[in-house]
Design a protein around this motif. Structure first.
Motif, PDB file in Angstrom:
ATOM      1  N   PRO A   1       0.824  -1.217   0.000  1.00  0.00           N
ATOM      2  CA  PRO A   1       0.000   0.000   0.000  1.00  0.00           C
ATOM      3  C   PRO A   1       0.857   1.265   0.000  1.00  0.00           C
ATOM      4  O   PRO A   1       1.793   1.390   0.787  1.00  0.00           O
ATOM      5  CB  PRO A   1      -0.807  -0.127   1.293  1.00  0.00           C
ATOM      6  CG  PRO A   1      -0.889  -1.590   1.531  1.00  0.00           C
ATOM      7  CD  PRO A   1       0.428  -2.147   1.067  1.00  0.00           C
ATOM      8  N   GLY A   2       0.544   2.173  -0.905  1.00  0.00           N
ATOM      9  CA  GLY A   2       1.252   3.437  -0.965  1.00  0.00           C
ATOM     10  C   GLY A   2       2.593   3.383  -1.659  1.00  0.00           C
ATOM     11  O   GLY A   2       3.295   4.400  -1.736  1.00  0.00           O
ATOM     12  N   LYS A   3       2.958   2.218  -2.158  1.00  0.00           N
ATOM     13  CA  LYS A   3       4.255   2.075  -2.827  1.00  0.00           C
ATOM     14  C   LYS A   3       4.063   1.669  -4.280  1.00  0.00           C
ATOM     15  O   LYS A   3       3.023   1.122  -4.654  1.00  0.00           O
ATOM     16  CB  LYS A   3       5.121   1.036  -2.112  1.00  0.00           C
ATOM     17  CG  LYS A   3       5.533   1.432  -0.711  1.00  0.00           C
ATOM     18  CD  LYS A   3       6.505   0.422  -0.148  1.00  0.00           C
ATOM     19  CE  LYS A   3       6.981   0.822   1.234  1.00  0.00           C
ATOM     20  NZ  LYS A   3       7.950  -0.162   1.793  1.00  0.00           N
ATOM     21  N   GLU A   4       5.089   1.916  -5.083  1.00  0.00           N
ATOM     22  CA  GLU A   4       5.043   1.487  -6.468  1.00  0.00           C
ATOM     23  C   GLU A   4       5.296  -0.018  -6.566  1.00  0.00           C
ATOM     24  O   GLU A   4       5.890  -0.622  -5.670  1.00  0.00           O
ATOM     25  CB  GLU A   4       6.111   2.235  -7.279  1.00  0.00           C
ATOM     26  CG  GLU A   4       5.831   3.723  -7.442  1.00  0.00           C
ATOM     27  CD  GLU A   4       6.775   4.388  -8.408  1.00  0.00           C
ATOM     28  OE1 GLU A   4       6.569   5.566  -8.724  1.00  0.00           O
ATOM     29  OE2 GLU A   4       7.739   3.730  -8.846  1.00  0.00           O
ATOM     30  N   ARG A   5       4.827  -0.579  -7.682  1.00  0.00           N
ATOM     31  CA  ARG A   5       5.078  -1.992  -7.931  1.00  0.00           C
ATOM     32  C   ARG A   5       6.577  -2.199  -8.119  1.00  0.00           C
ATOM     33  O   ARG A   5       7.227  -1.458  -8.862  1.00  0.00           O
ATOM     34  CB  ARG A   5       4.312  -2.444  -9.166  1.00  0.00           C
ATOM     35  CG  ARG A   5       4.197  -3.937  -9.339  1.00  0.00           C
ATOM     36  CD  ARG A   5       3.175  -4.310 -10.387  1.00  0.00           C
ATOM     37  NE  ARG A   5       1.827  -3.910  -9.978  1.00  0.00           N
ATOM     38  CZ  ARG A   5       0.727  -4.291 -10.617  1.00  0.00           C
ATOM     39  NH1 ARG A   5       0.812  -5.070 -11.692  1.00  0.00           N
ATOM     40  NH2 ARG A   5      -0.455  -3.904 -10.201  1.00  0.00           N
ATOM     41  N   GLU A   6       7.139  -3.198  -7.457  1.00  0.00           N
ATOM     42  CA  GLU A   6       8.576  -3.424  -7.535  1.00  0.00           C
ATOM     43  C   GLU A   6       8.900  -4.837  -8.010  1.00  0.00           C
ATOM     44  O   GLU A   6       8.166  -5.792  -7.733  1.00  0.00           O
ATOM     45  CB  GLU A   6       9.241  -3.176  -6.166  1.00  0.00           C
ATOM     46  CG  GLU A   6       8.843  -4.141  -5.083  1.00  0.00           C
ATOM     47  CD  GLU A   6       9.683  -3.971  -3.816  1.00  0.00           C
ATOM     48  OE1 GLU A   6      10.617  -3.154  -3.802  1.00  0.00           O
ATOM     49  OE2 GLU A   6       9.395  -4.702  -2.844  1.00  0.00           O
ATOM     50  N   PHE A   7      10.015  -4.933  -8.693  1.00  0.00           N
ATOM     51  CA  PHE A   7      10.494  -6.198  -9.210  1.00  0.00           C
ATOM     52  C   PHE A   7      10.947  -7.105  -8.066  1.00  0.00           C
ATOM     53  O   PHE A   7      11.616  -6.651  -7.125  1.00  0.00           O
ATOM     54  CB  PHE A   7      11.651  -5.939 -10.176  1.00  0.00           C
ATOM     55  CG  PHE A   7      12.411  -7.164 -10.583  1.00  0.00           C
ATOM     56  CD1 PHE A   7      13.656  -7.429 -10.054  1.00  0.00           C
ATOM     57  CD2 PHE A   7      11.863  -8.053 -11.488  1.00  0.00           C
ATOM     58  CE1 PHE A   7      14.364  -8.557 -10.425  1.00  0.00           C
ATOM     59  CE2 PHE A   7      12.556  -9.187 -11.871  1.00  0.00           C
ATOM     60  CZ  PHE A   7      13.808  -9.443 -11.335  1.00  0.00           C
ATOM     61  N   VAL A   8      10.615  -8.392  -8.180  1.00  0.00           N
ATOM     62  CA  VAL A   8      11.037  -9.373  -7.185  1.00  0.00           C
ATOM     63  C   VAL A   8      11.995 -10.398  -7.799  1.00  0.00           C
ATOM     64  O   VAL A   8      13.102 -10.601  -7.322  1.00  0.00           O
ATOM     65  CB  VAL A   8       9.823 -10.099  -6.579  1.00  0.00           C
ATOM     66  CG1 VAL A   8      10.275 -11.207  -5.638  1.00  0.00           C
ATOM     67  CG2 VAL A   8       8.911  -9.115  -5.858  1.00  0.00           C
ATOM     68  N   ALA A   9      11.541 -11.052  -8.874  1.00  0.00           N
ATOM     69  CA  ALA A   9      12.349 -12.103  -9.502  1.00  0.00           C
ATOM     70  C   ALA A   9      11.843 -12.339 -10.909  1.00  0.00           C
ATOM     71  O   ALA A   9      10.688 -12.044 -11.228  1.00  0.00           O
ATOM     72  CB  ALA A   9      12.273 -13.390  -8.692  1.00  0.00           C
ATOM     73  N   ALA A  10      12.723 -12.876 -11.761  1.00  0.00           N
ATOM     74  CA  ALA A  10      12.346 -13.167 -13.139  1.00  0.00           C
ATOM     75  C   ALA A  10      13.101 -14.384 -13.639  1.00  0.00           C
ATOM     76  O   ALA A  10      14.172 -14.736 -13.118  1.00  0.00           O
ATOM     77  CB  ALA A  10      12.624 -11.965 -14.036  1.00  0.00           C
ATOM     78  N   ILE A  11      12.512 -15.001 -14.666  1.00  0.00           N
ATOM     79  CA  ILE A  11      13.144 -16.151 -15.300  1.00  0.00           C
ATOM     80  C   ILE A  11      12.972 -15.997 -16.804  1.00  0.00           C
ATOM     81  O   ILE A  11      11.878 -15.704 -17.287  1.00  0.00           O
ATOM     82  CB  ILE A  11      12.565 -17.477 -14.769  1.00  0.00           C
ATOM     83  CG1 ILE A  11      13.328 -18.677 -15.326  1.00  0.00           C
ATOM     84  CG2 ILE A  11      11.071 -17.594 -15.023  1.00  0.00           C
ATOM     85  CD1 ILE A  11      13.068 -19.964 -14.564  1.00  0.00           C
ATOM     86  N   SER A  12      14.054 -16.164 -17.537  1.00  0.00           N
ATOM     87  CA  SER A  12      14.027 -15.910 -18.970  1.00  0.00           C
ATOM     88  C   SER A  12      13.292 -17.008 -19.719  1.00  0.00           C
ATOM     89  O   SER A  12      13.062 -18.098 -19.205  1.00  0.00           O
ATOM     90  CB  SER A  12      15.460 -15.793 -19.499  1.00  0.00           C
ATOM     91  OG  SER A  12      16.100 -17.056 -19.437  1.00  0.00           O
TER      92      SER A  12
END
Length: 126
Positions: A41-52
């Motif tokens: 809440p109140g924060k921007e969406r942030e990256f956590v993890a990714a897989i190519s």
């Protein structure tokens, strides 16, 4: 846009574990770069993890390195996020994202072009 459905969220005590799943309703799932993002809440969406989509290289935000593990099963068109040693600051809605034959860099830089799931709530109590 590929339909995505997250599951596996819930309430857990600090130090506990959860496993999130993301199911994709699409053929050719193996050609999609996949990622997890989160938003508090109140924060921007942030990256956590990714897989190519090619080779399965994995990438993590510094805040989750060593605690979270991302994986995918292209046969059943699902992606997973194993979350261990959870902290109260991990509390957020977790979103699954997909983009056809994209680099992870582009998924993070231009999130508006990603396909998104509806999100699943993760709450970590202290």
């Amino acid at each position: 846009q590929v339909p995505l459905v997250e599951s596996g969220g819930g309430l857990v005590q600090a130090g506990g574990s959860l496993r999130l799943s993301c199911a994709a309703s699409t053929l050719g799932f193996g050609s999609y770069a996949m990622a997890w993002f989160r938003q508090s809440p109140g924060k921007e969406r942030e990256f956590v993890a990714a897989i190519s989509w090619k080779g399965g290289a994995t990438y993590y935000a510094d805040s989750v390195k060593g605690r979270f593990s991302i994986s995918r099963d292209d046969v059943v068109a699902q992606m997973y996020l194993q979350m261990n040693a959870l902290k109260p600051e991990d509390t957020a809605v977790y979103f699954c994202a997909a983009r056809f034959r994209s680099t992870v860099r582009d998924m993070v830089r231009d999130i508006d072009s990603n396909a998104w799931g509806q999100g699943t709530q993760v709450t970590v109590s202290s």
